[in-house]
Design a protein around this motif. Structure first.
Motif, PDB file in Angstrom:
ATOM      1  N   ASP A 141       0.805  -1.222   0.000  1.00  0.00           N
ATOM      2  CA  ASP A 141       0.000   0.000   0.000  1.00  0.00           C
ATOM      3  C   ASP A 141       0.836   1.271   0.000  1.00  0.00           C
ATOM      4  N   MET A 142       1.913   1.266   0.789  1.00  0.00           N
ATOM      5  CA  MET A 142       2.738   2.466   0.891  1.00  0.00           C
ATOM      6  C   MET A 142       3.319   2.828  -0.477  1.00  0.00           C
ATOM      7  N   ALA A 165       0.585   4.151  -2.681  1.00  0.00           N
ATOM      8  CA  ALA A 165       0.272   5.524  -2.296  1.00  0.00           C
ATOM      9  C   ALA A 165       1.279   6.481  -2.918  1.00  0.00           C
ATOM     10  N   GLN A 195      13.069   6.938  -2.076  1.00  0.00           N
ATOM     11  CA  GLN A 195      12.569   7.814  -1.013  1.00  0.00           C
ATOM     12  C   GLN A 195      11.604   7.128  -0.051  1.00  0.00           C
ATOM     13  N   ILE A 196      10.918   6.091  -0.533  1.00  0.00           N
ATOM     14  CA  ILE A 196       9.881   5.488   0.307  1.00  0.00           C
ATOM     15  C   ILE A 196      10.301   4.114   0.824  1.00  0.00           C
ATOM     16  N   PRO A 216      14.122   3.781   3.045  1.00  0.00           N
ATOM     17  CA  PRO A 216      14.102   4.126   4.469  1.00  0.00           C
ATOM     18  C   PRO A 216      13.459   3.044   5.345  1.00  0.00           C
ATOM     19  N   GLN A 217      12.547   2.264   4.769  1.00  0.00           N
ATOM     20  CA  GLN A 217      11.893   1.224   5.571  1.00  0.00           C
ATOM     21  C   GLN A 217      12.821   0.036   5.824  1.00  0.00           C
ATOM     22  N   GLY A 258       8.404   1.291  14.683  1.00  0.00           N
ATOM     23  CA  GLY A 258       7.290   2.145  14.299  1.00  0.00           C
ATOM     24  C   GLY A 258       6.361   1.418  13.344  1.00  0.00           C
ATOM     25  N   SER A 259       5.301   2.086  12.948  1.00  0.00           N
ATOM     26  CA  SER A 259       4.347   1.414  12.066  1.00  0.00           C
ATOM     27  C   SER A 259       4.360   2.046  10.689  1.00  0.00           C
TER      28      SER A 259
END
Ligand code: ATP
Ligand code: MG
Lengths: 303, 366
Positions: A193-194, A197, A211-212, A215-216, A302-303
């Motif tokens: 989903d991230m 998005a 960028q998304i 980092p995860q 974190g979530s």
């Protein structure tokens, strides 16, 4: 409302519970200490040896055979340019590996986790199989590859046989199957989903990755970088095989060169160089201890 | 923005996600996709978003086919069930991300983010980390991020199902108000039919990848065209009884071993032409408890024994066994119905639905 019944405490059997707990803890600690004793003794010897004239077991001896003989003579090498050169080479190999393996693993891991392309399945199983081949089995083949790379004008000098770049290249290649699989696993765990998005928000696929998604997977990348750095820092077989002389030797190879076939080896000096080689890693560990614990305990926070 | 979906299908080698969907969404409408889990709601929505490539069919925005247009160029905003916020960015970072990618200047970003955040009631949380927000606040951030680029079309994929019941109620109202105030065409995926009924201008009911019905909420409720829609829309769900409908001399009756009801001719005519059993649908709210004060007319009542009572607050949901056939009906709480009671129910036969058991199509509205 029902009345709550409190179960009476069990009558103590033999020892009081508190004493029993204490015994149990003592036993556990005793067992642990016993099992790490060999390693502790090893390190103790290493440290004692580096500052002794000669050792007998853990006991330092002087020239006459009595206890004592404290000396810094074994550390004379720190003034030798050759060891700093070796250390620099070690650092170069390790850093090149961290960067190379990091980039290739995160990009490859992402592609394998998220994209459909021809040969994806085959590639995945191939990398696993290839990982099972030990570096030793490939040495001769790699030798020819490096010779061939060395013949390329200009860049051949940096990535061919008997160059730090060549060693780094080989080490990166050997490390990649593990790295790609590790990073693919981390990307697999991220929700789609991230990413969707971000695509809708206007990001290109590359930007989504950079960028998304990256980092995860930072904790995973940190762990991979650490393993890779250690592997590069301690690399012996590959640099030993594909380098000649002291100019391109890294620390482990330099250490080996101290153990000469003809002259008697000064083991105390070898110990000192060994300890010297560990110092950067130790410092690194001390400063990143907390971060490392986070990686293992929390995974992605974190979530 | 007007959205037209024509013969839209999606299949992954063998697995069918969406099957030949046809749908027209008028400008400014909120359309709910309603259906059980796995029926293809998300699949259809993601095709509209441009994330999934259709296996067949077209999607048009304002008459323009957008099948080949990238998600970022479709002018859409999307809100996910999982919020899908970027955890490594602050609230401000999340909401401003679409604007940054559009290369809006710094002052413009700041002003627009603040405006949207204030609208969502999270204006004072802009510096927070995502992990420091409650679920409801996170969903507001997610909504803000979707709204900030002023999209032509808003897509919601079960945005409220991770929230507690009370918050869901508030957010439901807020989203509906925002949507109609801003006049943004919206598609709202949900499996909660109360949500669909209260929010949507039109509802698309889906089942197993197929669009079962597409109509305004009242029509789906009063005039269900298929057995599936009748059973899925309405809470508690409709009761179905197997009956044979016969007509003679202008009097129509629905009969089975368990019941015998007189039906109004306008409802029963088509069913009477069918030999054998048809499915009769009766909503739990379309019955009344017969008492001395309001006796039921002959041929319009059912008698049975109460087997269970679920208090729902204002009403009791009563399980009745009518000669061995189970039915669930809503009864006023003050009637004090208890398990084991023998009760008589007056049926509002003008609300009865009848379906062909073979084709599962309505015998009233098809
Ligand atoms: N990427 C995919 N690959 C293969 N099959 C898929 C994929 N995505 C969805 N499906 C299948 O398509 C069907 C519809 O899935 P979809 O996610 O659209 O359901 P849904 O209506 O959104 O359900 P839910 O209410 O549970 O979210 C399911 O059978 C699902 O297994
Ligand atoms: Mg879904």
């Amino acid at each position: 409302m029902t009345t709550t019944e409190i179960a009476p405490p069990l009558p103590p059997v033999g020892l009081l519970p508190k004493a029993r707990e204490k015994m149990g803890r003592r036993f556990a600690y005793g067992f642990l200490i016993l099992s790490i004793l060999p390693i502790l003794v090893g390190y103790a010897w290493l440290i004692i040896a580096t500052v002794s004239f000669r050792t007998e077991g853990l006991l330092p001896r002087n020239a006459e055979g009595g206890i004592g003989g404290f000396t810094l003579r074994n550390w004379d090498f720190v003034t030798d340019a050759a060891i700093w050169n070796a250390m620099f080479n070690s650092l170069l190999i390790a850093l090149a590996m961290v960067i190379g393996v990091g980039i290739a693993s995160t990009a490859g891991g992402y592609a394998l986790s998220r994209m459909k392309f021809a040969g994806r399945k085959g590639f995945l199983s191939m990398t696993l199989v290839l990982h099972a081949f030990k570096a030793e089995m490939l040495l001769i083949a790699i030798f020819f590859v490096l010779r061939w790379l060395g013949d390329i004008p200009i860049i051949g000098n940096f990535i061919g046989f008997n160059s730090v770049g060549g060693v780094a290249l080989v080490m990166i290649a050997l490390e990649l199957p593990l790295g790609i699989w590790l990073m693919k696993g981390f990307f697999d765990n991220l929700a789609w989903d991230m990413e969707r998005a971000a695509l809708i928000d206007g990001a290109s696929r590359f930007r989504v990755w950079w960028q998304i998604m990256l980092p995860q997977v930072r904790p995973g990348l940190a762990a991979l970088s650490l393993f890779t750095f250690i592997a590069g820092w301690n690399a012996y077989l590959v640099p030993f095989t594909f380098t000649i002389g002291t100019k391109v030797a890294n620390m482990p190879v330099f250490l080996n060169q101290l153990i000469s076939d003809t002259a008697p080896t000064n083991w105390n000096q070898v110990a000192a160089v060994g300890l010297f080689q560990m110092i950067p890693l130790l410092i690194f560990f001390i400063f990143t201890q907390e971060l490392l614990l986070n990686i293992y305990a929390g995974g992605s926070k974190g979530s | 923005m007007r959205v037209e979906i024509k013969n839209l299908s999606k299949a992954w080698d063998g697995v069918v996600g969406a099957d030949n969907i046809n749908l027209d969404i008028s400008d400014g409408d909120l359309v709910a996709f309603l259906g059980p889990s796995g029926c293809g709601k998300t699949t259809t929505l993601l095709m509209v978003a441009g994330i999934y490539k259709p296996s067949g069919g077209t999607i048009s925005f304002d008459g323009q086919v957008v099948n080949e247009v990238a998600p970022k160029d479709r002018g859409i905003g999307m809100v996910f069930q999982s919020y899908a916020l970027y955890p490594h960015m602050s609230v401000f970072g999340n909401i401003s991300y679409p604007l940054k990618l559009q290369k809006v200047d710094k002052a413009g970003i700041k002003q627009r983010v603040q405006k949207v955040a204030d609208m969502m009631g999270i204006g004072d949380l802009l510096d927070r980390k995502i992990a420091q927000l409650s679920g409801g606040q996170q969903q507001r951030v997610s909504l803000g991020r979707a709204l900030v680029k002023e999209p032509q079309l808003l897509l919601f994929d079960e945005p409220l199902s991770n929230l507690d019941a009370r918050l869901r109620l508030t957010m439901r109202g807020e989203i509906k108000r925002l949507q109609s105030d801003l006049g943004i065409t919206s598609i709202y995926v949900t499996h909660d039919q109360v949500e669909a009924m209260t929010m949507a201008d039109k509802i698309a009911v889906m089942s197993k990848g197929v669009l079962q019905a597409y109509d305004v909420p009242e029509a789906l409720y009063d005039r269900p065209k298929t057995l599936f829609v009748a059973g899925f829309v309405g809470n508690p769900p409709m009761n179905f009884l197997d009956v044979e409908v016969t007509g003679s001399d202008g009097e129509f009756r629905a009969r089975s071993e368990a019941i015998d009801l007189v039906l109004p001719p306008d409802r029963a005519e088509k069913a009477a032409a069918i030999k054998g059993k048809v499915a009769m649908g009766l909503r739990p709210e379309d019955v009344d408890l017969v008492s001395d004060a309001s006796p039921g007319a002959a041929g319009l009542t059912l008698g049975g024994m109460v087997e269970g009572v679920e208090p729902l607050g204002r009403e009791d949901l009563v399980g009745v066994s009518i000669n061995g056939v189970e039915m669930r009906v809503l009864v006023d709480k003050t009637k004090g119905v208890k398990v084991g009671d023998n009760i008589e129910l007056a049926v509002d036969t003008s609300k009865i639905q009848l379906f062909d058991k073979e084709t599962e199509q309505s015998l009233l509205w098809a």
